[in-house]
Design a protein around this motif. Structure first.
Motif, PDB file in Angstrom:
ATOM      1  N   GLU A   1       0.765  -1.187  -0.142  1.00  0.00           N
ATOM      2  CA  GLU A   1      -0.034   0.051   0.108  1.00  0.00           C
ATOM      3  C   GLU A   1       0.871   1.209  -0.020  1.00  0.00           C
ATOM      4  OE1 GLU A   1      -0.195  -2.725   2.031  1.00  0.00           O
ATOM      5  OE2 GLU A   1      -2.261  -3.295   1.554  1.00  0.00           O
ATOM      6  N   GLY A   2       1.949   1.267   0.779  1.00  0.00           N
ATOM      7  CA  GLY A   2       2.775   2.472   0.682  1.00  0.00           C
ATOM      8  C   GLY A   2       3.534   2.717  -0.627  1.00  0.00           C
ATOM      9  N   ILE A   3       3.783   1.465  -1.309  1.00  0.00           N
ATOM     10  CA  ILE A   3       4.374   1.700  -2.433  1.00  0.00           C
ATOM     11  C   ILE A   3       3.587   2.131  -3.499  1.00  0.00           C
ATOM     12  CG2 ILE A   3       5.453   0.384  -4.472  1.00  0.00           C
ATOM     13  CD1 ILE A   3       6.570  -1.570  -2.281  1.00  0.00           C
ATOM     14  N   GLU A   4       2.084   1.662  -3.706  1.00  0.00           N
ATOM     15  CA  GLU A   4       1.148   2.100  -4.352  1.00  0.00           C
ATOM     16  C   GLU A   4       0.856   3.768  -4.104  1.00  0.00           C
ATOM     17  OE1 GLU A   4      -2.977   0.607  -3.467  1.00  0.00           O
ATOM     18  OE2 GLU A   4      -3.611   1.189  -5.534  1.00  0.00           O
ATOM     19  N   LEU A   5       0.708   4.290  -3.041  1.00  0.00           N
ATOM     20  CA  LEU A   5       0.581   5.626  -2.627  1.00  0.00           C
ATOM     21  C   LEU A   5       1.709   6.420  -3.471  1.00  0.00           C
ATOM     22  CD1 LEU A   5      -0.832   8.071  -1.465  1.00  0.00           C
ATOM     23  CD2 LEU A   5       0.383   7.113   0.674  1.00  0.00           C
ATOM     24  N   GLY A   6       2.984   5.903  -2.937  1.00  0.00           N
ATOM     25  CA  GLY A   6       4.016   6.393  -3.349  1.00  0.00           C
ATOM     26  C   GLY A   6       4.108   6.629  -4.864  1.00  0.00           C
TER      27      GLY A   6
ATOM     28  N   ILE B   1      -7.783  16.020  -2.604  1.00  0.00           N
ATOM     29  CA  ILE B   1      -7.882  15.283  -3.658  1.00  0.00           C
ATOM     30  C   ILE B   1      -8.521  13.944  -3.262  1.00  0.00           C
ATOM     31  CG2 ILE B   1      -7.036  14.193  -5.912  1.00  0.00           C
ATOM     32  CD1 ILE B   1      -4.604  16.262  -5.541  1.00  0.00           C
ATOM     33  N   PRO B   2     -10.006  13.829  -3.630  1.00  0.00           N
ATOM     34  CA  PRO B   2     -10.716  12.492  -3.665  1.00  0.00           C
ATOM     35  C   PRO B   2      -9.789  11.283  -3.961  1.00  0.00           C
ATOM     36  CG  PRO B   2     -11.880  14.139  -4.784  1.00  0.00           C
ATOM     37  CD  PRO B   2     -10.732  14.379  -4.581  1.00  0.00           C
ATOM     38  N   GLY B   3      -9.804  10.307  -2.718  1.00  0.00           N
ATOM     39  CA  GLY B   3      -9.074   9.203  -3.329  1.00  0.00           C
ATOM     40  C   GLY B   3      -7.633   9.002  -2.260  1.00  0.00           C
ATOM     41  N   TYR B   4      -7.075  10.054  -2.107  1.00  0.00           N
ATOM     42  CA  TYR B   4      -5.756   9.887  -1.574  1.00  0.00           C
ATOM     43  C   TYR B   4      -6.012  10.004   0.160  1.00  0.00           C
ATOM     44  CZ  TYR B   4      -2.221  11.330  -5.182  1.00  0.00           C
ATOM     45  OH  TYR B   4      -1.424  11.235  -6.433  1.00  0.00           O
ATOM     46  N   PRO B   5      -6.955  10.626   0.773  1.00  0.00           N
ATOM     47  CA  PRO B   5      -6.853   9.990   2.148  1.00  0.00           C
ATOM     48  C   PRO B   5      -7.213   8.646   2.506  1.00  0.00           C
ATOM     49  CG  PRO B   5      -8.294  12.085   1.626  1.00  0.00           C
ATOM     50  CD  PRO B   5      -7.706  11.511   0.361  1.00  0.00           C
ATOM     51  N   GLU B   6      -7.829   8.267   1.701  1.00  0.00           N
ATOM     52  CA  GLU B   6      -8.359   6.561   1.470  1.00  0.00           C
ATOM     53  C   GLU B   6      -6.839   5.940   1.528  1.00  0.00           C
ATOM     54  OE1 GLU B   6      -9.994   8.514   0.054  1.00  0.00           O
ATOM     55  OE2 GLU B   6     -12.113   8.388   0.738  1.00  0.00           O
ATOM     56  N   LEU B   7      -6.116   6.181   0.418  1.00  0.00           N
ATOM     57  CA  LEU B   7      -4.727   5.426   0.535  1.00  0.00           C
ATOM     58  C   LEU B   7      -3.914   5.835   1.417  1.00  0.00           C
ATOM     59  CD1 LEU B   7      -4.524   6.188  -3.403  1.00  0.00           C
ATOM     60  CD2 LEU B   7      -4.879   4.311  -2.511  1.00  0.00           C
ATOM     61  N   PHE B   8      -4.000   7.090   2.257  1.00  0.00           N
ATOM     62  CA  PHE B   8      -2.878   6.999   3.139  1.00  0.00           C
ATOM     63  C   PHE B   8      -3.377   6.249   4.341  1.00  0.00           C
ATOM     64  CE2 PHE B   8       0.223  10.584   2.849  1.00  0.00           C
ATOM     65  CZ  PHE B   8      -0.165  11.008   1.447  1.00  0.00           C
TER      66      PHE B   8
ATOM     67  N   SER C   1      -3.911   6.514   8.925  1.00  0.00           N
ATOM     68  CA  SER C   1      -4.643   7.690   9.019  1.00  0.00           C
ATOM     69  C   SER C   1      -4.923   8.334   7.566  1.00  0.00           C
ATOM     70  CB  SER C   1      -3.688   8.684   9.821  1.00  0.00           C
ATOM     71  OG  SER C   1      -4.314   9.921  10.051  1.00  0.00           O
ATOM     72  N   GLU C   2      -6.283   8.831   7.599  1.00  0.00           N
ATOM     73  CA  GLU C   2      -6.377   9.678   6.416  1.00  0.00           C
ATOM     74  C   GLU C   2      -6.009  11.021   6.205  1.00  0.00           C
ATOM     75  OE1 GLU C   2     -10.541   9.626   5.388  1.00  0.00           O
ATOM     76  OE2 GLU C   2     -10.636   7.705   5.858  1.00  0.00           O
ATOM     77  N   THR C   3      -5.368  11.310   7.312  1.00  0.00           N
ATOM     78  CA  THR C   3      -4.665  12.732   7.616  1.00  0.00           C
ATOM     79  C   THR C   3      -3.344  12.641   6.822  1.00  0.00           C
ATOM     80  OG1 THR C   3      -5.733  13.124   9.642  1.00  0.00           O
ATOM     81  CG2 THR C   3      -3.886  14.727   9.142  1.00  0.00           C
ATOM     82  N   VAL C   4      -3.303  13.539   5.854  1.00  0.00           N
ATOM     83  CA  VAL C   4      -2.161  13.656   5.023  1.00  0.00           C
ATOM     84  C   VAL C   4      -1.276  14.224   5.785  1.00  0.00           C
ATOM     85  CG1 VAL C   4      -1.100  14.449   2.910  1.00  0.00           C
ATOM     86  CG2 VAL C   4      -3.366  13.614   2.833  1.00  0.00           C
ATOM     87  N   THR C   5       0.217  13.697   5.983  1.00  0.00           N
ATOM     88  CA  THR C   5       1.303  14.471   6.396  1.00  0.00           C
ATOM     89  C   THR C   5       2.261  14.669   5.226  1.00  0.00           C
ATOM     90  OG1 THR C   5       2.161  12.626   7.561  1.00  0.00           O
ATOM     91  CG2 THR C   5       0.521  13.834   8.913  1.00  0.00           C
ATOM     92  N   VAL C   6       3.306  15.507   5.589  1.00  0.00           N
ATOM     93  CA  VAL C   6       4.668  15.470   4.578  1.00  0.00           C
ATOM     94  C   VAL C   6       5.311  14.485   5.218  1.00  0.00           C
ATOM     95  CG1 VAL C   6       6.345  16.836   4.059  1.00  0.00           C
ATOM     96  CG2 VAL C   6       4.388  18.039   4.020  1.00  0.00           C
ATOM     97  N   LYS C   7       5.277  14.043   6.249  1.00  0.00           N
ATOM     98  CA  LYS C   7       6.200  12.731   6.632  1.00  0.00           C
ATOM     99  C   LYS C   7       5.811  11.518   5.835  1.00  0.00           C
ATOM    100  CE  LYS C   7       8.300  10.703  10.560  1.00  0.00           C
ATOM    101  NZ  LYS C   7       8.197  10.852  12.209  1.00  0.00           N
ATOM    102  N   ASN C   8       4.528  11.369   6.021  1.00  0.00           N
ATOM    103  CA  ASN C   8       4.098  10.198   5.324  1.00  0.00           C
ATOM    104  C   ASN C   8       4.094  10.186   3.681  1.00  0.00           C
ATOM    105  OD1 ASN C   8       3.508   8.644   7.722  1.00  0.00           O
ATOM    106  ND2 ASN C   8       1.358   9.362   7.609  1.00  0.00           N
ATOM    107  N   MET C   9       4.074  11.287   3.164  1.00  0.00           N
ATOM    108  CA  MET C   9       4.443  11.574   1.712  1.00  0.00           C
ATOM    109  C   MET C   9       5.627  11.151   1.551  1.00  0.00           C
ATOM    110  SD  MET C   9       2.362  15.305   1.244  1.00  0.00           S
ATOM    111  CE  MET C   9       2.863  15.545  -0.364  1.00  0.00           C
ATOM    112  N   GLY C  10       6.817  11.627   2.319  1.00  0.00           N
ATOM    113  CA  GLY C  10       8.052  11.100   2.005  1.00  0.00           C
ATOM    114  C   GLY C  10       8.073   9.524   2.305  1.00  0.00           C
ATOM    115  N   ARG C  11       7.479   9.178   3.223  1.00  0.00           N
ATOM    116  CA  ARG C  11       7.789   7.620   3.441  1.00  0.00           C
ATOM    117  C   ARG C  11       7.197   6.965   2.207  1.00  0.00           C
ATOM    118  NH1 ARG C  11       5.425   7.551   9.564  1.00  0.00           N
ATOM    119  NH2 ARG C  11       7.261   7.360  10.522  1.00  0.00           N
TER     120      ARG C  11
END
Lengths: 268, 386
Positions: free
Chosen positions: B58-63, B179-186, B192-202
């Motif tokens: 899931e992390g790779i897909e989001l990345g 953006i619809p869809g991103y919170p679910e992917l996070f 957590s559906e909350t987008v953080t820069v840390k998780n974007m980096g991860r």
């Protein structure tokens, strides 16, 4: 008659097995015994701690030189007991890599539980012997960075000793004093017809020690760097230039000198 | 009678339950699936994967979405979008290459036109790099400043850098959050559906760690699947001998299939390094060791024919230029690395035929399967269907 012999033979064998097993049960096994040795490694020039990257040293041939970094392997560390037996440390598992730039390699906390006793001396293989020196034996750095090219014999460098010297034209020139498998050439530098392993056995002088039950001893092994260029062969960088991986004659001189390079500084 | 009453009650209760389920959205499960990296033949088994960012499907897909989504720059206007993939082109081994329509001759700049200080570095096989990132290794695991330690940190740095996205992290995460869809992917990737820069980096770091190039012609040769030509074989010998081109000490070979040590060397490009010639982004400015003046990371040679211009400042446009440099144009300085033992001859003095053979060998390191692998390419659609 024949059946009787077979029965007697069977009874004797079974009895022997029972006796042996009963002996094993009675043999005292002290599982708490735990003797360790820690090998530490240091680098000296003329008895002083190595100072890298400054031309302050002069070798036997009169070359002014500096040392930038040293990386090498030792293996097959053997403890020679006063009763004539010897103890080989962990055979395959513990070929040890030492690197002037990586302090964690300067100490080798030997895994083995060493038998208590009096040891007359310590020896080791400088580099890696022919049986063990196989390409891709190490896949992780820093050991993997020591690989010796397949074309030149494969396996790993026994040592990389990199530095610079003031050459005969008064230019500061780099030298890569690298030891590994040497080549015999039909026509240099192509057409290799054979290989020479160039690892050698080092008998450490003044390395007798005793190891009591449950004792841990630290033994410091020194590389006396100037001796690579000193005895029995006076090694002159002007003669051999900056690279010797394809110069077996130079590596041969270095290997002969290498017997006098290592000493024991202390045993605590 | 009681029996019938109980049955009616059970049925009613069940209906109630099901009706409730229809009204409430199903909770998004947080059960990321571990992703295991398959170690190619001869490659290191030690991987640089931070303990706090394990690889997951899931992390790779989001990345992958984020890597290609220009809205990660915190902007939505089509003219001002910028993503990682704006410069990191898969077909060029995730560098921009010298044929990029916007970055002339491979020299990149930020969205405002500000030039990037150094040219790009290869973005492949980084899961095996434990010796620092960037040309001088400023990003390293023991950096006292915890903000500068791994690939994860290069993401926020790219967002804010003037010579890259020139944005800010709050804008970036707000845009992605909406953006619809991103919170679910996070949620699926990090709980957590909350987008953080840390998780974007991860997430982006996880995606980048899947970029494994290990199926070049040379890899196939090592596995006994193909034969090299005479020219390529001779080039391989030159590559791995001191009396030849002596590339292997810094750039690997059969025993080090990364084709780099990831270490830092002064390789004789310049003779002056202090005063007006000082580069504040060389290795010296990380270590403080004067021997590191003019030292930069040794890059992998995998896919190198696609990743010009070469050297930290892109001074060489072609592989031929690089081979000529190592052959004839090295410059002495007190800081030259001892491995450059041909320095006082100006280089390794290859003949034209030897240069051609060396180049032929280096070209066997091109991995077409990697360059076209759809797993590393852009997604068909982003999470909002665009």
């Amino acid at each position: 008659m024949r059946l009787t012999k077979i029965i007697i033979f069977f009874v004797v064998i079974v009895s022997l097995i029972m006796i042996v097993n009963s002996c094993k049960k009675e043999e005292p096994v002290d599982e708490q015994e735990n003797q360790k040795i820690i090998l530490s490694f240091a680098f000296l020039v003329e008895g002083q701690d190595l100072q890298t990257d400054t031309i302050i040293y002069t070798n036997e041939a009169g070359n002014h030189y500096l040392i930038n970094e040293i990386q090498y392997f030792i293996s097959d560390v053997t403890l020679h007991n006063s009763n004539g037996s010897s103890y080989l440390i962990d055979e395959w598992k513990d070929i040890h890599y030492i690197d002037t730039d990586i302090p964690t390699t300067w100490t080798w906390d030997v895994f083995d539980n060493i038998p208590a006793g009096n040891y007359n001396s310590i020896s080791f293989i400088f580099g890696i012997n022919e049986e063990k020196n196989q390409t891709l034996m190490f896949v992780n750095p820093p050991e993997s960075f020591m690989f010796w090219p397949i074309y030149l014999g494969g396996g790993y460098h026994h040592m990389k000793l990199n530095g610079k010297w003031l050459d005969e034209y008064q230019q500061i020139s780099p030298f890569d004093f690298h030891l590994g498998i040497g080549q015999i050439y039909y026509s240099y530098p192509d057409s290799i017809t054979g290989f020479i392993q160039n690892y050698f056995n080092v008998e450490l002088p003044n390395s007798a020690f005793s190891l009591d039950k449950n004792q841990t001893r630290e033994i410091q092994i020194i590389m006396n760097i100037e001796n690579w260029f000193k005895s029995p062969n006076t090694y002159n960088h002007d003669d051999w230039g900056g690279d010797i991986m394809q110069k077996q004659e130079a590596m041969h001189l270095a290997c002969e000198n290498g017997h006098n390079v290592f000493t024991v500084e202390f045993i605590n | 009678m009681i029996k019938y009453r109980n049955i009616i009650l059970i049925i009613s209760f069940s209906l109630l339950l099901f009706s409730c389920k229809k009204d409430d959205p199903e909770p998004i499960p947080y059960q990321p699936i571990p992703y295991n990296i398959e170690i190619p033949f001869g490659f290191p088994t030690n991987l640089n994967i931070p303990a706090d960012n394990p690889m997951t499907v899931e992390g790779i897909e989001l990345g992958r979405y984020l890597f290609y989504d220009g809205r990660m720059s915190g902007r939505t206007h089509p003219d001002s979008l910028m993503s990682c993939a704006t410069c990191h082109i898969q077909a060029n081994s995730f560098e921009c290459g010298i044929d990029h329509p916007e970055y002339i001759d491979g020299f990149t700049h930020g969205i405002t036109g500000k030039p990037t200080p150094h040219v790009m570095l290869p973005m492949i096989n980084l899961v095996w790099n434990s010796s620092g990132y960037l040309w001088n290794g400023f990003i390293y695991s023991e950096n006292p400043n915890a903000q500068f330690r791994n690939i994860e940190d290069l993401v926020w740095m790219g967002i804010v850098a003037e010579h890259e996205m020139n944005s800010d992290t709050n804008r970036a995460k707000e845009v992605i959050q909406n953006i619809p869809g991103y919170p679910e992917l996070f949620k699926k990737a990090f709980g957590s559906e909350t987008v953080t820069v840390k998780n974007m980096g991860r997430a982006i770091a996880q995606f980048i760690r899947t970029f494994i190039s290990a199926n070049s012609k040379f890899d196939k040769y090592l596995r006994g699947e193909v034969q090299l030509s005479q020219s390529e074989l001779h080039g391989f010998v030159l590559f791995t001998t001191e009396e030849g081109a002596d590339c292997f000490h810094c750039h690997g070979g059969y025993g080090n299939p990364l084709f780099t040590t990831h270490l830092y060397y002064n390789n004789g490009k310049d003779s002056l390094f202090t005063g007006p010639y000082e580069d504040p982004r060389d290795r010296y400015h990380v270590t403080g060791d004067p021997m590191d003046y003019g030292a930069y990371k040794s890059t992998t040679l995998r896919n190198i024919e696609l990743t010009g211009p070469y050297m930290h400042d892109g001074r060489f446009a072609t592989l031929d230029d690089v081979i000529d440099f190592y052959s004839h144009h090295l410059l002495w300085s007190p800081y030259i690395n001892p491995l450059m033992h041909h320095i006082n001859n100006g280089g390794v003095q290859l003949t034209p035929n030897e240069k051609a053979d060396l180049k032929a060998f280096i070209q066997t390191l091109r991995d077409n399967e990697f360059l076209t692998n759809p797993d590393f390419g852009p997604p068909d659609k982003f999470p909002d269907g665009k």
